[in-house]
Design an enzyme around this catalytic site. Structure first.
Site, mmCIF file in Angstrom:
data_model
loop_
_atom_site.group_PDB
_atom_site.id
_atom_site.type_symbol
_atom_site.label_atom_id
_atom_site.label_comp_id
_atom_site.label_asym_id
_atom_site.label_seq_id
_atom_site.Cartn_x
_atom_site.Cartn_y
_atom_site.Cartn_z
ATOM 1 C CD GLN A 11 -3.281 0.165 2.095
ATOM 2 O OE1 GLN A 11 -3.345 -0.961 2.415
ATOM 3 N NE2 GLN A 11 -3.933 0.967 2.424
ATOM 4 C CB SER A 91 2.713 -4.537 3.701
ATOM 5 O OG SER A 91 1.644 -4.494 4.472
ATOM 6 C CG LEU A 92 -1.398 -5.380 -0.917
ATOM 7 C CD1 LEU A 92 -2.613 -6.228 -0.577
ATOM 8 C CD2 LEU A 92 -1.655 -4.155 -1.325
ATOM 9 N NE ARG A 116 -2.974 -8.001 4.435
ATOM 10 C CZ ARG A 116 -2.158 -6.931 4.411
ATOM 11 N NH1 ARG A 116 -2.547 -6.018 3.624
ATOM 12 N NH2 ARG A 116 -1.143 -6.725 5.253
ATOM 13 C CG HIS A 201 2.656 -4.304 9.111
ATOM 14 N ND1 HIS A 201 2.238 -5.501 8.520
ATOM 15 C CD2 HIS A 201 2.544 -3.530 8.208
ATOM 16 C CE1 HIS A 201 2.188 -5.401 7.435
ATOM 17 N NE2 HIS A 201 2.413 -4.116 6.924
ATOM 18 C CD GLN A 250 2.083 -9.022 5.858
ATOM 19 O OE1 GLN A 250 0.828 -8.461 5.793
ATOM 20 N NE2 GLN A 250 2.613 -9.593 4.650
#
Length: 310
Positions: A11, A91-92, A116, A201, A250
């Site tokens: 993101q 991340s994503l 998500r 996170h 995560q």
């Protein structure tokens, strides 16, 4: 043939117009856009190509970025049968990495990250969370400042280890803002609150974990063509059970991107980033001397194939 690692951005790489060159010049890209639009009941051409506010809403940002990244991947794979040495994402992006090695269908991955994003937004409603980038301090200095703040009752944690001298911290917005001067007094060149309403996170995302695990169980397949590097451990995994645990952890634990690249750079000749923005290419310049190629449009796809096929 060089050893190649696939990379997928997270993101923050989104912008209006991303993926348009693919869509206008490839029937394969159009098919993927249409399939994603049908499955999610979202018109991705409007979301991605027309000015709108939803592109920056987490539940829409995540599938939009995933669609563009997986379109770039599919176009690359239509011209090359390369199996990567490793795959990883920021991340994503780790969900894109899992899809790239065959453990998650493309449309399933886009739908999964839509959920998500929803779960993360719902978790964020209960806390006015945010994220702050800190430049110019060591990992240890940022960790110590955050630990001291938590001892004082504040809710702040290191969230993204991006490169030496660049860490993103997550937590309550008010607590982050109270540390801006502390970071600068410690020698930070910059401590800047990011335009984000979700504290990713860190433990504030705990409510999102269980619902995400249920969808991971449903969508993931136990068929990894290559190992994926976990954001949580900076180590490889290759099974569905590991993926369910690590992709849900995560949400509440930091992204170890810098450490992930360092751990595999000796086994990688070229990194290929799939998607918009060159974000990971920029980080990699500060982490490794190995080259990173970014595929974000048809010209960069041609350039990447030329490099790979030399």
């Amino acid at each position: 043939m060089p050893y190649i690692t696939f990379l997928f951005p997270g993101q923050g790489s989104q912008k209006i117009g991303m993926g348009k060159d693919f869509f206008e010049n490839s029937s394969l890209a159009k098919e993927l856009f249409e399939a994603a639009s049908d499955r999610l009941k979202i018109d991705f051409t409007k979301l991605l190509f027309e000015e709108n506010d939803r592109i920056n809403e987490t539940a829409y940002t995540q599938p939009a970025i995933m669609l563009v990244s997986l379109t770039a991947l599919k176009l690359f794979q239509s011209h090359s049968n390369i199996t990567p040495q490793y795959a990883l994402g920021h991340s994503l992006g780790e969900f894109g990495a899992v899809a790239s090695v065959g453990a998650l269908g493309s449309i399933d991955a886009i739908e999964l990250v839509h959920y998500r994003g929803k779960f993360m937004s719902e978790a964020a409603k209960d806390a006015n969370g945010g994220m702050m980038v800190v430049m110019g301090l060591s990992d240890e200095e940022v960790e110590q400042i955050c630990a001291k703040a938590r001892d004082e009752g504040k809710k702040v944690w290191p969230a993204n280890y991006n490169s030496d001298g660049q860490i993103v911290v997550a937590g309550l917005k008010a607590d982050l803002m109270s540390l801006e001067g502390v970071f600068k007094d410690a020698g930070a060149k910059r401590a800047l609150l990011l335009n984000m309403s979700v504290a990713s996170h860190c433990p504030l995302m705990e409510p999102a974990r269980k619902p995400l695990q249920e969808y991971l169980e449903q969508f993931l397949q136990d068929s990894f063509a290559a190992p994926v590097i976990s954001n949580v451990t900076a180590a490889p995994y290759k099974t569905k059970n590991e993926a369910i645990e690590l992709l849900s952890r995560q949400l509440v634990e930091p992204v170890h991107y810098k450490q992930s690249i360092q751990n595999i750079e000796n086994e990688t000749d070229i990194f290929i980033e799939f998607g918009e923005g060159n974000v990971l290419k920029g980080l990699n310049r500060r982490i490794t001397k190995k080259p990173t190629i970014c595929i974000s449009n048809m010209k960069s796809l041609e350039d990447a194939l030329e490099v790979i096929n030399k």
